[in-house]
Design a protein around this motif. Sequence first.
Motif, PDB file in Angstrom:
ATOM      1  N   ASP A   1       0.859  -1.185   0.000  1.00 55.57           N
ATOM      2  CA  ASP A   1       0.000   0.000   0.000  1.00 55.57           C
ATOM      3  C   ASP A   1       0.890   1.228   0.000  1.00 55.57           C
ATOM      4  O   ASP A   1       1.934   1.242   0.641  1.00 55.57           O
ATOM      5  N   LEU A   2       0.469   2.260  -0.720  1.00 51.73           N
ATOM      6  CA  LEU A   2       1.247   3.493  -0.800  1.00 51.73           C
ATOM      7  C   LEU A   2       0.622   4.568   0.080  1.00 51.73           C
ATOM      8  O   LEU A   2      -0.601   4.695   0.138  1.00 51.73           O
ATOM      9  N   ALA A   3       1.465   5.329   0.730  1.00 58.26           N
ATOM     10  CA  ALA A   3       1.002   6.477   1.509  1.00 58.26           C
ATOM     11  C   ALA A   3       0.884   7.671   0.570  1.00 58.26           C
ATOM     12  O   ALA A   3       1.712   7.859  -0.315  1.00 58.26           O
ATOM     13  N   VAL A   4      -0.147   8.464   0.768  1.00 59.24           N
ATOM     14  CA  VAL A   4      -0.381   9.629  -0.072  1.00 59.24           C
ATOM     15  C   VAL A   4      -0.560  10.835   0.835  1.00 59.24           C
ATOM     16  O   VAL A   4      -1.253  10.764   1.841  1.00 59.24           O
ATOM     17  N   SER A   5       0.074  11.928   0.471  1.00 62.13           N
ATOM     18  CA  SER A   5      -0.105  13.151   1.245  1.00 62.13           C
ATOM     19  C   SER A   5      -1.130  14.037   0.557  1.00 62.13           C
ATOM     20  O   SER A   5      -1.352  13.936  -0.649  1.00 62.13           O
ATOM     21  N   GLY A   6      -1.765  14.910   1.334  1.00 63.66           N
ATOM     22  CA  GLY A   6      -2.749  15.825   0.767  1.00 63.66           C
ATOM     23  C   GLY A   6      -4.148  15.248   0.802  1.00 63.66           C
ATOM     24  O   GLY A   6      -4.441  14.309   1.533  1.00 63.66           O
ATOM     25  N   VAL A   7      -5.014  15.806  -0.018  1.00 65.07           N
ATOM     26  CA  VAL A   7      -6.415  15.389  -0.074  1.00 65.07           C
ATOM     27  C   VAL A   7      -6.525  14.069  -0.827  1.00 65.07           C
ATOM     28  O   VAL A   7      -6.042  13.941  -1.941  1.00 65.07           O
ATOM     29  N   PHE A   8      -7.166  13.103  -0.187  1.00 68.27           N
ATOM     30  CA  PHE A   8      -7.350  11.793  -0.800  1.00 68.27           C
ATOM     31  C   PHE A   8      -8.760  11.724  -1.384  1.00 68.27           C
ATOM     32  O   PHE A   8      -9.725  12.070  -0.706  1.00 68.27           O
ATOM     33  N   PRO A   9      -8.904  11.306  -2.634  1.00 66.41           N
ATOM     34  CA  PRO A   9     -10.240  11.274  -3.255  1.00 66.41           C
ATOM     35  C   PRO A   9     -11.110  10.171  -2.662  1.00 66.41           C
ATOM     36  O   PRO A   9     -10.608   9.204  -2.098  1.00 66.41           O
ATOM     37  N   PRO A  10     -12.434  10.313  -2.804  1.00 71.06           N
ATOM     38  CA  PRO A  10     -13.328   9.258  -2.330  1.00 71.06           C
ATOM     39  C   PRO A  10     -13.124   7.961  -3.110  1.00 71.06           C
ATOM     40  O   PRO A  10     -12.652   7.975  -4.246  1.00 71.06           O
ATOM     41  N   ALA A  11     -13.485   6.858  -2.474  1.00 72.43           N
ATOM     42  CA  ALA A  11     -13.384   5.547  -3.123  1.00 72.43           C
ATOM     43  C   ALA A  11     -14.226   5.543  -4.392  1.00 72.43           C
ATOM     44  O   ALA A  11     -15.254   6.200  -4.478  1.00 72.43           O
ATOM     45  N   ARG A  12     -13.751   4.782  -5.393  1.00 73.01           N
ATOM     46  CA  ARG A  12     -14.454   4.729  -6.672  1.00 73.01           C
ATOM     47  C   ARG A  12     -14.041   3.499  -7.462  1.00 73.01           C
ATOM     48  O   ARG A  12     -13.059   2.838  -7.172  1.00 73.01           O
ATOM     49  N   ALA A  13     -14.805   3.229  -8.493  1.00 73.36           N
ATOM     50  CA  ALA A  13     -14.496   2.158  -9.448  1.00 73.36           C
ATOM     51  C   ALA A  13     -14.762   2.699 -10.846  1.00 73.36           C
ATOM     52  O   ALA A  13     -15.399   3.743 -11.009  1.00 73.36           O
ATOM     53  N   TYR A  14     -14.274   2.006 -11.858  1.00 70.17           N
ATOM     54  CA  TYR A  14     -14.510   2.351 -13.266  1.00 70.17           C
ATOM     55  C   TYR A  14     -13.992   3.745 -13.632  1.00 70.17           C
ATOM     56  O   TYR A  14     -14.579   4.436 -14.452  1.00 70.17           O
ATOM     57  N   HIS A  15     -12.890   4.141 -13.034  1.00 72.15           N
ATOM     58  CA  HIS A  15     -12.279   5.438 -13.299  1.00 72.15           C
ATOM     59  C   HIS A  15     -11.084   5.268 -14.234  1.00 72.15           C
ATOM     60  O   HIS A  15     -10.724   4.150 -14.602  1.00 72.15           O
ATOM     61  N   VAL A  16     -10.476   6.379 -14.595  1.00 67.75           N
ATOM     62  CA  VAL A  16      -9.280   6.386 -15.426  1.00 67.75           C
ATOM     63  C   VAL A  16      -8.112   6.853 -14.567  1.00 67.75           C
ATOM     64  O   VAL A  16      -8.261   7.796 -13.782  1.00 67.75           O
ATOM     65  N   ALA A  17      -6.970   6.204 -14.704  1.00 67.92           N
ATOM     66  CA  ALA A  17      -5.767   6.606 -13.976  1.00 67.92           C
ATOM     67  C   ALA A  17      -4.584   6.583 -14.942  1.00 67.92           C
ATOM     68  O   ALA A  17      -4.388   5.601 -15.659  1.00 67.92           O
ATOM     69  N   ILE A  18      -3.816   7.683 -14.953  1.00 67.65           N
ATOM     70  CA  ILE A  18      -2.635   7.747 -15.819  1.00 67.65           C
ATOM     71  C   ILE A  18      -1.458   8.300 -15.023  1.00 67.65           C
ATOM     72  O   ILE A  18      -1.639   9.146 -14.149  1.00 67.65           O
ATOM     73  N   PRO A  19      -0.242   7.812 -15.308  1.00 66.19           N
ATOM     74  CA  PRO A  19       0.932   8.385 -14.635  1.00 66.19           C
ATOM     75  C   PRO A  19       1.191   9.795 -15.126  1.00 66.19           C
ATOM     76  O   PRO A  19       0.986  10.098 -16.308  1.00 66.19           O
ATOM     77  N   TYR A  20       1.614  10.659 -14.208  1.00 62.57           N
ATOM     78  CA  TYR A  20       1.919  12.037 -14.578  1.00 62.57           C
ATOM     79  C   TYR A  20       2.953  12.595 -13.607  1.00 62.57           C
ATOM     80  O   TYR A  20       2.685  12.678 -12.401  1.00 62.57           O
ATOM     81  N   GLY A  21       4.110  12.971 -14.132  1.00 57.77           N
ATOM     82  CA  GLY A  21       5.147  13.556 -13.278  1.00 57.77           C
ATOM     83  C   GLY A  21       5.456  12.679 -12.089  1.00 57.77           C
ATOM     84  O   GLY A  21       5.843  11.540 -12.238  1.00 57.77           O
ATOM     85  N   GLY A  22       5.237  13.228 -10.905  1.00 57.96           N
ATOM     86  CA  GLY A  22       5.520  12.474  -9.682  1.00 57.96           C
ATOM     87  C   GLY A  22       4.307  11.813  -9.089  1.00 57.96           C
ATOM     88  O   GLY A  22       4.201  11.667  -7.884  1.00 57.96           O
TER      89      GLY A  22
END
Length: 75
Positions: A30-51
């Motif tokens: 599991d990865l730790a994330v700083s800042g605002v974490f989005p609500p749980a979801r499914a069927y979304h799009v995710a792409i790598p960008y910068g960091g």
Amino acid sequence: NRLVVFGGDLANSLDPALHCFDLQRRRWSDLAVSGVFPPARAYHVAIPYGGGVIIFGGVGSADEFLNDTVLLRVW
């Protein structure tokens, strides 16, 4: 050399976590994330960008369509 996965459908609920699969070691973590974490979801799009990873849209926990964009900084 990593596969990053955010959220997903767990049959009766949505997964709110950010997971990472190390392609060389063949291990999940599991990865730790700083800042605002989005609500749980499914069927979304995710792409790598910068960091991090850009997450867009999907379906939320009340079966509502989401129309938001979030940058998760993970590396």
